[in-house]
Design an enzyme around this catalytic site. Structure first.
Site, mmCIF file in Angstrom:
data_model
loop_
_atom_site.group_PDB
_atom_site.id
_atom_site.type_symbol
_atom_site.label_atom_id
_atom_site.label_comp_id
_atom_site.label_asym_id
_atom_site.label_seq_id
_atom_site.Cartn_x
_atom_site.Cartn_y
_atom_site.Cartn_z
ATOM 1 N N HIS A 93 -5.339 0.904 -7.990
ATOM 2 C CA HIS A 93 -4.761 0.204 -6.684
ATOM 3 C C HIS A 93 -5.007 1.295 -5.646
ATOM 4 C CE1 HIS A 93 -1.899 -1.353 -3.796
ATOM 5 N NE2 HIS A 93 -2.105 -2.441 -4.376
ATOM 6 N N GLU A 95 -3.112 2.312 -3.293
ATOM 7 C CA GLU A 95 -1.835 3.197 -3.046
ATOM 8 C C GLU A 95 -2.029 4.335 -4.075
ATOM 9 O OE1 GLU A 95 1.314 0.291 -3.168
ATOM 10 O OE2 GLU A 95 0.250 -0.500 -1.300
ATOM 11 N N GLU A 163 -9.151 -6.014 -2.376
ATOM 12 C CA GLU A 163 -8.004 -5.828 -1.714
ATOM 13 C C GLU A 163 -8.367 -4.900 -0.467
ATOM 14 O OE1 GLU A 163 -3.807 -6.402 -3.807
ATOM 15 O OE2 GLU A 163 -4.783 -4.463 -4.407
ATOM 16 N N GLY A 169 0.197 -5.296 2.919
ATOM 17 C CA GLY A 169 1.281 -5.176 3.425
ATOM 18 C C GLY A 169 1.377 -5.104 4.877
HETATM 19 P P1 PGA Z 1 0.884 -7.237 -0.309
HETATM 20 O O1 PGA Z 1 0.223 -6.472 -1.347
HETATM 21 O O2 PGA Z 1 0.617 -8.687 -0.844
HETATM 22 O O3 PGA Z 1 2.066 -6.894 0.246
HETATM 23 O O4 PGA Z 1 -0.211 -7.112 0.774
HETATM 24 C C1 PGA Z 1 -0.659 -6.705 -2.084
HETATM 25 C C2 PGA Z 1 -1.322 -5.467 -3.216
HETATM 26 O O5 PGA Z 1 -1.072 -4.499 -2.549
HETATM 27 O O6 PGA Z 1 -1.639 -5.661 -4.136
#
Ligand code: PGA
Length: 246
Positions: A93, A95, A163, A169
């Site tokens: 991911h 993050e 993504e 976010g």
């Molecule tokens: P979000 O996050 O829908 O809050 O943009 C998606 C994710 O990070 O998987």
């Protein structure tokens, strides 16, 4: 159609149990697809306990270590997630890549460990804003596919979540034409590796909400959504899954 909810570092035990209970009840009425939630690791046993044994809701971990056991304080292995009742795990991911220094090589090792433990790794890929603006989004995603996905993987061994970082976010959703173009590109790159990989499920993630879900899920080559913020309330998440039905 796969609708997946990444809870990130949110919710406490009671809220989590109530949420999965509502999702479970909704799934009982019939959903022509798969629904997965990725709770924080400590909530997984409670969530699984709160569900009926015959539930259609599938559970996944948000990350795993590349080893199955050992001296890795604070980490959790794919084998432990499988033992706890998970069937999936997110790897790579953004993050984790951004804030935990995960490289493509680390992501690939985690994906291998996940499959070895009997889990389906959902490999996350996506460009950041500067890469998008510099026109290198396709190259970045190609590199991530080639270097994060083990070469021996078959199409049912993993799932991809595309993504774009700038859409996560932020409430800023990628343009449907850009999503469709990137998903088509991802499928082409996979197919070039092996014809059979054309069947791999490719999910879109990044500010998917009930009001944009139908447009995104209706796009060619979009096989589902990975939802963050809007997966924390049953009503919102169900509305997204319902949008994918049509
Ligand atoms: P979000 O996050 O829908 O809050 O943009 C998606 C994710 O990070 O998987």
């Amino acid at each position: 159609m796969i609708i997946a909810g990444n809870w990130k570092m949110n919710l406490f035990g009671d809220e989590a149990a109530a949420l999965v209970h509502d999702l479970d009840r909704w799934l009982d009425d019939g959903f022509d697809g798969s629904m997965i939630v990725f709770p924080p690791a400590v909530l997984i046993p409670g969530v699984i306990n709160a569900l009926d044994k015959t539930t259609l809701l599938q559970i996944g971990g948000q990350d795993c270590h590349a080893e199955q056991t050992g001296a890795h304080t604070g980490d959790i292995s794919a084998a432990m997630l499988a033992d706890a009742g998970c069937r999936h795990v997110l790897v790579g991911h953004s993050e984790r890549r951004q804030h935990h220094g995960e490289t493509d090589a680390i992501v690939q090792a985690k994906a291998k460990a996940a499959l070895q433990a009997g889990l389906n790794p959902m490999v996350c890929i996506g460009e950041d804003l500067s890469e998008r603006e510099a026109g290198s989004a396709f190259d970045v995603v190609t590199r991530q596919i080639n270097e994060s996905i083990p070469s021996q993987f078959g199409c049912s061994d993993f799932t991809i979540a595309y993504e774009p970082l700038w859409a996560i976010g932020t409430g800023r959703v990628a343009d449907p034409d850009d999503i469709a173009a990137m998903h088509q590109h991802i499928r082409t790159v996979l197919k070039e590796r092996h014809e059979s990989l054309a069947e791999t499920a490719i999910l879109y993630g990044g500010s998917v909400k009930s009001d944009n879900a139908a447009a995104i899920l209706g796009l060619d080559d979009v096989d589902g959504a990975l939802v963050g913020g809007a997966s924390l309330r049953a009503e919102d998440f169900i509305a997204i899954a319902s949008a994918g039905r049509g």
